[in-house]
Design a protein around this motif. Structure first.
Motif, short mmCIF file in Angstrom:
data_model
loop_
_atom_site.label_atom_id
_atom_site.label_comp_id
_atom_site.label_asym_id
_atom_site.label_seq_id
_atom_site.Cartn_x
_atom_site.Cartn_y
_atom_site.Cartn_z
N VAL A 258 1.95 -35.14 -34.76
CA VAL A 258 2.70 -34.86 -34.05
C VAL A 258 3.82 -34.26 -35.45
CG1 VAL A 258 5.10 -36.93 -35.23
CG2 VAL A 258 2.91 -37.93 -34.41
N MET B 209 0.80 -41.16 -27.64
CA MET B 209 0.66 -41.40 -29.03
C MET B 209 -0.11 -42.74 -29.15
SD MET B 209 1.16 -39.16 -31.14
CE MET B 209 1.24 -40.26 -32.41
N ASN C 174 4.05 -30.92 -33.26
CA ASN C 174 4.98 -30.82 -32.44
C ASN C 174 6.31 -30.66 -32.26
OD1 ASN C 174 4.17 -31.99 -29.17
ND2 ASN C 174 5.03 -33.24 -30.13
N GLY D 153 6.39 -41.17 -27.99
CA GLY D 153 5.54 -40.29 -27.61
C GLY D 153 4.68 -41.25 -26.78
N LYS E 55 -2.10 -31.13 -24.82
CA LYS E 55 -1.29 -29.70 -25.61
C LYS E 55 -1.89 -29.56 -27.35
CE LYS E 55 3.35 -30.77 -26.85
NZ LYS E 55 4.16 -30.57 -26.28
#
Ligand SMILES: *[C@@H]1O[C@H](CO)[C@@H](O)[C@H](O)[C@H]1NC(C)=O
Ligand SMILES: *[C@@H]1O[C@H](CO)[C@@H](O)[C@H](O)[C@H]1NC(C)=O
Length: 331
Positions: free
Chosen positions: A237, A216, A240, A212, A298
């Motif tokens: 996570v 991340m 997604n 990520g 997002k």
């Protein structure tokens, strides 16, 4: 100082300076993220799972004994590992706890206690070379679940191996007035499962800790700064990755020892009123959702509805004349 001396100092001192800077960064999982050192996903066994329990306090050892022995006696459990997060507990004590937990359990699965490399909550999700199963359960040291429900949850996971499977659901929601995300309990939908009991594909540990990129890394720093919300980030996570919500399972018997409301019956979380401490907790969790959305760019969380229940188990089997029958047929 001569030029020669100066160059000498730069060569010798500079690398160690950089090393220091790097080692002071928040736990990034560097030494855990070498994919060549991890077993390949194909080699992992799928008939059993590994249990990773967060341990911190010696005062909870009596509960931890019960919790670890229930897991260890489950035929679906390959290993029970207590991840000890309290850096002040001496190593000899950890060895003793490990020994005590093992001898008090009648189960087959080995129980071990290992020290966490850092007090960061992200360390719950570090990938580990010794995990030999396709699935892991991440759970707390004060949640006691009956063995049948654990087995049932594992069966549900086997049918939904890409999703998170768990027993405690929460929800994100938009606050239209303040235009921000909030964290709440909704009576019939959920988008977040808690790490009180979370069952998932082992590969997600790697995804959380090692993938990520910078986004991340920022999200993991938020977990560290807030000392909270690692569970919410794992839900981000996985959602997604799958574009799916999690799967909630109903347990027959749950004891939440960390929760003063619980007197031994099933946890009825929706009916519980809000204390001010709980309100503050929810606000902080809402802030996490807001921040994760911001740094990841997002909002992947998806809602799921309903709950999987073991219908045969729910009805209850009773013994009658040496045969098992549904209890309601007994009378
Ligand atoms: C381990 O068990 C022994 C014997 O019951 C007890 O005296 C000791 O305090 C235990 N150690 C820990 C660390 O809990
Ligand atoms: C979300 O998924 C995309 C596309 O698969 C990926 O590039 C990105 O790194 C993922 N983000 C997180 C936070 O996992």
């Amino acid at each position: 100082m001569t030029t020669g001396q100066l160059i000498f100092i730069l060569l010798v001192v500079a690398p160690s300076y950089f090393f220091t800077v790097f080692s002071l960064r928040p736990l990034s999982g560097d030494r855990y993220c070498d994919i060549n050192k991890l077993p390949s996903p194909k080699s992992l066994r799928s008939d059993q799972f590994t249990v990773l329990i967060n341990g911190y306090s010696e005062s909870r050892i009596p509960i931890l004994k019960t919790v670890t022995s229930v897991y260890s006696s489950s035929p679906s459990v390959a290993a029970v590992v207590v991840l000890w997060g309290n850096p002040n507990t001496p190593t000899e004590t950890l060895v003793e706890i490990s020994h005590n937990l093992s001898i008090s359990s009648p189960g087959d699965a080995p129980i071990t206690v290992i020290r966490q490399p850092s007090s960061s909550l992200n360390a719950r999700f570090l990938p580990r070379q010794w995990i030999s199963t396709r699935a892991v359960v991440i759970c707390d040291d004060d949640i006691e679940i009956d063995r049948k429900s654990i087995e049932f949850a594992f069966n549900v996971w086997r049918n939904n191996p890409e999703q998170l499977v768990g027993l405690f659901g929460r929800s994100h929601e938009i606050d239209l007035i303040n235009r921000k995300w909030i964290y709440t309990v909704h009576p019939d939908r959920y988008s977040i499962l808690l790490t009180k009991f979370m069952l998932m594909k082992t590969e997600y540990l790697y995804k959380y800790s090692c993938e990520g990129g910078a986004r991340m890394a920022n999200a993991r720093s938020i977990v560290e700064e807030m000392s909270n919300c690692e569970d919410i980030l794992m839900n981000f996570v996985v959602a997604n990755e799958t574009s799916l919500g999690p799967v909630l399972v109903g347990a027959k018997r749950v004891r939440d020892w960390g929760d003063a409301r619980n007197d031994g019956g099933p946890v009825d979380e929706v009916a519980v009123g809000l204390s001010s401490r709980r309100k503050d907790h929810r606000k902080r969790r809402g802030d996490c959702i807001q921040e994760f959305h911001r740094v990841l760019g997002k909002m992947p969380l998806r809602y799921s509805y309903g709950k999987m229940i073991d219908s045969i188990g729910e009805q209850g089997l009773c013994e009658k004349g040496g045969k098992l029958v549904f209890c309601d047929k007994q009378i």
